[in-house]
Every structure is written in structure tokens, then in C-alpha cells.
Design an enzyme around this catalytic site. Structure first.
Site, PDB file in Angstrom:
ATOM      1  N   GLY A  69       0.796  -1.231   0.000  1.00 49.07           N
ATOM      2  CA  GLY A  69       0.000   0.000   0.000  1.00 49.07           C
ATOM      3  C   GLY A  69       0.823   1.273   0.000  1.00 49.07           C
ATOM      4  N   SER A  70       2.044   1.207  -0.534  1.00 49.20           N
ATOM      5  CA  SER A  70       2.837   2.443  -0.537  1.00 49.20           C
ATOM      6  C   SER A  70       2.173   3.490  -1.436  1.00 49.20           C
ATOM      7  CB  SER A  70       4.277   2.162  -0.969  1.00 49.20           C
ATOM      8  OG  SER A  70       4.329   1.752  -2.306  1.00 49.20           O
ATOM      9  N   ASN A  71       1.546   3.050  -2.524  1.00 49.06           N
ATOM     10  CA  ASN A  71       0.835   4.009  -3.384  1.00 49.06           C
ATOM     11  C   ASN A  71      -0.426   4.531  -2.711  1.00 49.06           C
ATOM     12  OD1 ASN A  71       2.094   4.340  -6.157  1.00 49.06           O
ATOM     13  ND2 ASN A  71       2.261   2.137  -5.827  1.00 49.06           N
ATOM     14  N   ILE A 123     -11.822  -6.692 -11.068  1.00 46.87           N
ATOM     15  CA  ILE A 123     -12.988  -5.864 -10.727  1.00 46.87           C
ATOM     16  C   ILE A 123     -14.201  -6.404 -11.493  1.00 46.87           C
ATOM     17  CG2 ILE A 123     -13.948  -3.519 -10.988  1.00 46.87           C
ATOM     18  CD1 ILE A 123     -11.792  -3.760  -8.828  1.00 46.87           C
ATOM     19  N   ASN A 142      -6.522   2.793 -12.444  1.00 43.86           N
ATOM     20  CA  ASN A 142      -5.547   1.799 -11.980  1.00 43.86           C
ATOM     21  C   ASN A 142      -4.137   2.280 -12.295  1.00 43.86           C
ATOM     22  OD1 ASN A 142      -4.658  -0.824 -11.026  1.00 43.86           O
ATOM     23  ND2 ASN A 142      -4.316  -1.389 -13.166  1.00 43.86           N
ATOM     24  N   GLU A 198       5.992   5.931  -9.461  1.00 43.18           N
ATOM     25  CA  GLU A 198       4.594   5.814  -9.016  1.00 43.18           C
ATOM     26  C   GLU A 198       4.290   6.838  -7.937  1.00 43.18           C
ATOM     27  OE1 GLU A 198       3.517   1.200  -9.979  1.00 43.18           O
ATOM     28  OE2 GLU A 198       4.232   1.602  -7.973  1.00 43.18           O
ATOM     29  N   ASP A 244      -5.961  -4.521 -17.750  1.00 44.69           N
ATOM     30  CA  ASP A 244      -4.907  -3.598 -18.193  1.00 44.69           C
ATOM     31  C   ASP A 244      -5.098  -3.054 -19.607  1.00 44.69           C
ATOM     32  OD1 ASP A 244      -3.626  -4.034 -15.748  1.00 44.69           O
ATOM     33  OD2 ASP A 244      -2.520  -5.749 -16.533  1.00 44.69           O
ATOM     34  N   HIS A 287      -0.365   0.608 -13.237  1.00 44.99           N
ATOM     35  CA  HIS A 287       0.293  -0.640 -13.623  1.00 44.99           C
ATOM     36  C   HIS A 287       1.784  -0.365 -13.794  1.00 44.99           C
ATOM     37  CE1 HIS A 287       0.434  -4.707 -15.163  1.00 44.99           C
ATOM     38  NE2 HIS A 287       1.342  -4.263 -16.016  1.00 44.99           N
TER      39      HIS A 287
HETATM   40  C1  GAR Z   1       2.570  -1.204  -7.613  1.00 50.43           C
HETATM   41  O1  GAR Z   1       3.831  -1.270  -8.223  1.00 50.43           O
HETATM   42  C2  GAR Z   1       1.477  -1.243  -8.666  1.00 50.43           C
HETATM   43  O2  GAR Z   1       1.862  -0.629  -9.868  1.00 50.43           O
HETATM   44  C3  GAR Z   1       1.319  -2.725  -8.854  1.00 50.43           C
HETATM   45  O3  GAR Z   1       1.388  -3.272  -7.570  1.00 50.43           O
HETATM   46  C4  GAR Z   1       2.298  -2.479  -6.794  1.00 50.43           C
HETATM   47  C5  GAR Z   1       1.643  -2.185  -5.475  1.00 50.43           C
HETATM   48  O4  GAR Z   1       2.575  -1.576  -4.604  1.00 50.43           O
HETATM   49  N1  GAR Z   1       0.051  -3.037  -9.501  1.00 50.43           N
HETATM   50  C6  GAR Z   1      -0.070  -4.012 -10.381  1.00 50.43           C
HETATM   51  O5  GAR Z   1       0.847  -4.769 -10.680  1.00 50.43           O
HETATM   52  C7  GAR Z   1      -1.462  -4.129 -10.996  1.00 50.43           C
HETATM   53  N2  GAR Z   1      -1.468  -5.034 -12.099  1.00 50.43           N
HETATM   54  P1  GAR Z   1       2.062  -0.865  -3.287  1.00 50.43           P
HETATM   55  O6  GAR Z   1       1.150  -1.866  -2.569  1.00 50.43           O
HETATM   56  O7  GAR Z   1       3.302  -0.569  -2.490  1.00 50.43           O
HETATM   57  O8  GAR Z   1       1.330   0.367  -3.691  1.00 50.43           O
END
Ligand code: GAR
Length: 191
Positions: A14-16, A90, A104, A176, A147, A106
């Protein structure tokens, strides 16, 4: 003006999601109403609570249910849904209820390295194996196929000869964190 109501869906670190929560906390145009996770033990659940955000935990079965997410989001009057590392498909009912309102992120330059099973480290492994000279991120609307919804923005990084999955992941993460929240804000406010 009433703030634009946002729900964030996240499954893991969940850093994003955390970056988005912190960014919108100082933006009166937006309100993060809740964070939904299909994993009670995901680090983002604790982080979101500590940032004062309501957390909804659901099962994978709830996610597949044709009305659970639609009912939840409509009841809470959500305007936009942000997927920040949410790794379940989803349901089409939610996509139909929120056309071009689900965004989203990616970790590749779509259409490259997208599709089912392509997430997190698997993406970077494939990029490394293909000896790509660049990678990056795609911020896009969610459509019925994995995607493949309309791309809002892409950001790139150059890759050197000695990259590893970890170095690519780190560079992509930084992109990101730098771009996801401001891109969402710009896209929504300019509509
Ligand atoms: C992120 O790099 C995001 O782009 C990816 O999961 C990671 C989650 O990191 N998403 C996908 O691969 C979707 N297909 P986070 O939990 O630290 O935000």
C-alpha cells in the site's frame, strides 16, 4: 463545492495508497472516504487506519459478487475508485456503474507486460528477461479486460545493463509515488 469522493482499493504493502491518502489530505477538492482491502493483514490496512481513513475489509467472494462493491460505493456516494495494487479482478457490474471512473496503476508501459498474472515483481522479471532498455508506469481507466482501458498517462525510466528485479522495482516505485496522485487530481479536475 462538495468534495469529490474517492475510494481506494489496495491488497498489499500500500505504498501508493498511502501516498495518495497523504496527497489528498491537503486538497479540499477531494475526500478519501474509505480504503477497501481484501486482505485484513495487509500492511496498508494498519497504515490507512493510522492516517484516520475508514477501512472496509472484504472477502475475495465479496469482490466477485455482482452487487457488493456497487452497493458499497453507491451507498457511500463514491465518485471515483482508485486501484493501488489491488490484485483482484474488478467485476463488470462495478465497471458498468463507474464507466471511466475507476483508475488503476500498472508498473509497466502498457500494452507491454500487462494482462492476467502480470503484477508486481512478475512484471519486472519479464522486463528484465526481455532486456528492455526502458520501463515505466501506466495510469489508466479500468475496462472489462485486464490492463486495457484508456491510458491517462505514462512515465518512463531508462534501464541500464546491470539492473535487477529489485532495482527496476525501486525505480518504478519512485515514479509511481511521484506521479500517481497528481495525475489523478489533474485528470479528475480537468474533466
Ligand atoms: C505497484 O507497483 C502497482 O503498480 C502494482 O502493484 C504495486 C503495489 O505496490 N500493480 C499491479 O501490478 C497491478 N497489475 P504498493 O502496494 O506498495 O502500492
Amino acid at each position: 463545492m462538495k468534495p469529490i469522493k474517492i475510494a481506494i482499493f489496495a491488497s498489499g504493502e500500500g505504498s501508493n495508497a498511502e501516498t495518495i491518502i497523504r496527497y489528498f489530505a491537503s486538497k479540499p477538492d477531494f475526500e478519501v472516504v474509505f480504503l477497501l482491502s481484501n486482505k485484513e493483514t495487509a500492511p496498508i490496512v494498519r497504515k490507512a487506519k493510522s492516517l484516520g481513513i475508514s477501512v472496509v475489509i472484504c472477502s475475495n467472494k465479496d469482490v466477485e459478487d455482482i452487487s457488493f462493491l456497487v452497493d458499497l460505493c453507491k451507498t457511500k456516494e463514491i465518485d471515483y475508485i482508485i486501484l493501488a495494487g489491488f490484485l483482484r479482478k474488478i467485476p463488470n457490474t462495478l465497471i458498468a456503474a463507474y464507466p471511466e471512473k475507476i483508475i488503476n496503476i500498472h508498473p509497466s508501459l502498457l500494452p507491454k507486460y500487462g494482462g492476467e498474472g502480470m503484477y508486481g515483481k512478475f512484471v519486472h522479471e519479464a522486463v528484465l528477461a526481455a532486456k528492455e532498455k526502458e520501463s515505466g508506469i501506466s495510469i489508466h481507466y479500468v475496462s472489462e479486460e485486464f490492463d486495457s482501458g484508456r491510458i491517462i498517462a505514462q512515465y518512463r525510466i531508462a534501464l541500464g545493463d546491470n539492473e535487477t528485479v529489485e532495482t527496476i522495482q525501486e525505480k518504478v516505485r519512485q515514479l509511481e509515488h511521484q506521479h500517481f496522485a497528481p495525475t489523478i487530481a489533474r485528470e479528475i479536475l480537468n474533466m
